[in-house]
Design a protein around this motif. Sequence first.
Motif, mmCIF file in Angstrom:
data_model
loop_
_atom_site.group_PDB
_atom_site.id
_atom_site.type_symbol
_atom_site.label_atom_id
_atom_site.label_comp_id
_atom_site.label_asym_id
_atom_site.label_seq_id
_atom_site.Cartn_x
_atom_site.Cartn_y
_atom_site.Cartn_z
ATOM 1 N N GLY A 88 40.904 42.579 45.243
ATOM 2 C CA GLY A 88 40.163 41.379 44.890
ATOM 3 C C GLY A 88 38.994 41.692 43.972
ATOM 4 O O GLY A 88 38.668 42.843 43.710
ATOM 5 N N GLY A 89 38.375 40.636 43.483
ATOM 6 C CA GLY A 89 37.228 40.826 42.613
ATOM 7 C C GLY A 89 36.891 39.580 41.838
ATOM 8 O O GLY A 89 37.365 38.485 42.157
ATOM 9 N N GLY A 128 42.360 35.375 33.255
ATOM 10 C CA GLY A 128 42.550 36.790 33.518
ATOM 11 C C GLY A 128 43.572 37.057 34.606
ATOM 12 O O GLY A 128 44.234 36.138 35.105
ATOM 13 N N SER A 129 43.663 38.332 34.970
ATOM 14 C CA SER A 129 44.659 38.766 35.948
ATOM 15 C C SER A 129 44.035 39.683 36.992
ATOM 16 O O SER A 129 43.050 40.383 36.717
ATOM 17 C CB SER A 129 45.785 39.537 35.239
ATOM 18 O OG SER A 129 46.461 38.729 34.317
ATOM 19 N N LEU A 130 44.623 39.680 38.147
ATOM 20 C CA LEU A 130 44.299 40.616 39.216
ATOM 21 C C LEU A 130 45.590 40.955 39.938
ATOM 22 O O LEU A 130 46.518 40.142 39.973
ATOM 23 C CB LEU A 130 43.311 40.015 40.223
ATOM 24 C CG LEU A 130 41.836 39.922 39.843
ATOM 25 C CD1 LEU A 130 41.083 39.150 40.928
ATOM 26 C CD2 LEU A 130 41.226 41.307 39.657
ATOM 27 N N ASP A 185 41.829 29.009 41.859
ATOM 28 C CA ASP A 185 42.440 30.106 42.605
ATOM 29 C C ASP A 185 41.397 30.878 43.410
ATOM 30 O O ASP A 185 41.751 31.770 44.193
ATOM 31 C CB ASP A 185 43.160 31.075 41.665
ATOM 32 C CG ASP A 185 44.362 30.459 40.978
ATOM 33 O OD1 ASP A 185 44.547 30.713 39.768
ATOM 34 O OD2 ASP A 185 45.114 29.720 41.646
ATOM 35 N N THR A 186 40.143 30.559 43.222
ATOM 36 C CA THR A 186 39.083 31.235 43.962
ATOM 37 C C THR A 186 39.243 30.996 45.459
ATOM 38 O O THR A 186 39.340 29.856 45.913
ATOM 39 C CB THR A 186 37.702 30.730 43.509
ATOM 40 O OG1 THR A 186 37.495 31.097 42.139
ATOM 41 C CG2 THR A 186 36.591 31.318 44.361
ATOM 42 N N GLN A 189 38.337 38.964 48.682
ATOM 43 C CA GLN A 189 37.798 37.835 47.923
ATOM 44 C C GLN A 189 38.261 37.893 46.478
ATOM 45 O O GLN A 189 38.162 38.929 45.809
ATOM 46 C CB GLN A 189 36.267 37.865 47.954
ATOM 47 C CG GLN A 189 35.590 36.778 47.134
ATOM 48 C CD GLN A 189 35.765 35.398 47.735
ATOM 49 O OE1 GLN A 189 35.544 35.206 48.934
ATOM 50 N NE2 GLN A 189 36.136 34.435 46.917
ATOM 51 N N VAL A 190 38.739 36.755 46.014
ATOM 52 C CA VAL A 190 39.068 36.582 44.604
ATOM 53 C C VAL A 190 38.204 35.453 44.070
ATOM 54 O O VAL A 190 38.220 34.344 44.617
ATOM 55 C CB VAL A 190 40.560 36.248 44.409
ATOM 56 C CG1 VAL A 190 40.843 35.863 42.959
ATOM 57 C CG2 VAL A 190 41.423 37.432 44.824
ATOM 58 N N THR A 191 37.443 35.738 43.042
ATOM 59 C CA THR A 191 36.581 34.745 42.430
ATOM 60 C C THR A 191 36.918 34.647 40.954
ATOM 61 O O THR A 191 36.899 35.653 40.238
ATOM 62 C CB THR A 191 35.102 35.106 42.593
ATOM 63 O OG1 THR A 191 34.804 35.261 43.984
ATOM 64 C CG2 THR A 191 34.216 34.023 42.001
#
Length: 119
Positions: free
Chosen positions: A9-10, A16-18, A90-91, A114-116
């Motif tokens: 996460g980040g 963007g992508s994760l 998507d947060t 956590q994804v922000t």
Amino acid sequence: QVQLVETGGGLVQAGGSLRLSCAASGRTFSDYAVGWFRQAPGKERESVALIVWRSGSKVYADSVKGRFTVSRDNAKNTVYLQMNSLKTEDTAIYYCAARHYSSSNYDYWGQGTQVTVSS
């Protein structure tokens, strides 16, 4: 005892992508289905994606179809969630969970990551 650990996460800008990872210890995923869930502040937890380990079958929520991809690595006993074209909505905190493929109840949950997504 099965432990699931999510990482990846980040903070990322919209578009963007994760890639999230869900690593299992204690047993293999071979007889399990692994799901990704998310929960945003003030909202209920929702299912995002699912992969059935043995068959490789995948299911996605309509909100992420075409943007998210769930995959598995047998050797690493790890499930991934590749998230592209991220949107602010998507947060959330993202969780992985595992259930026996014949069950509807998830027995094992990770701690969440956590994804922000910023605009």
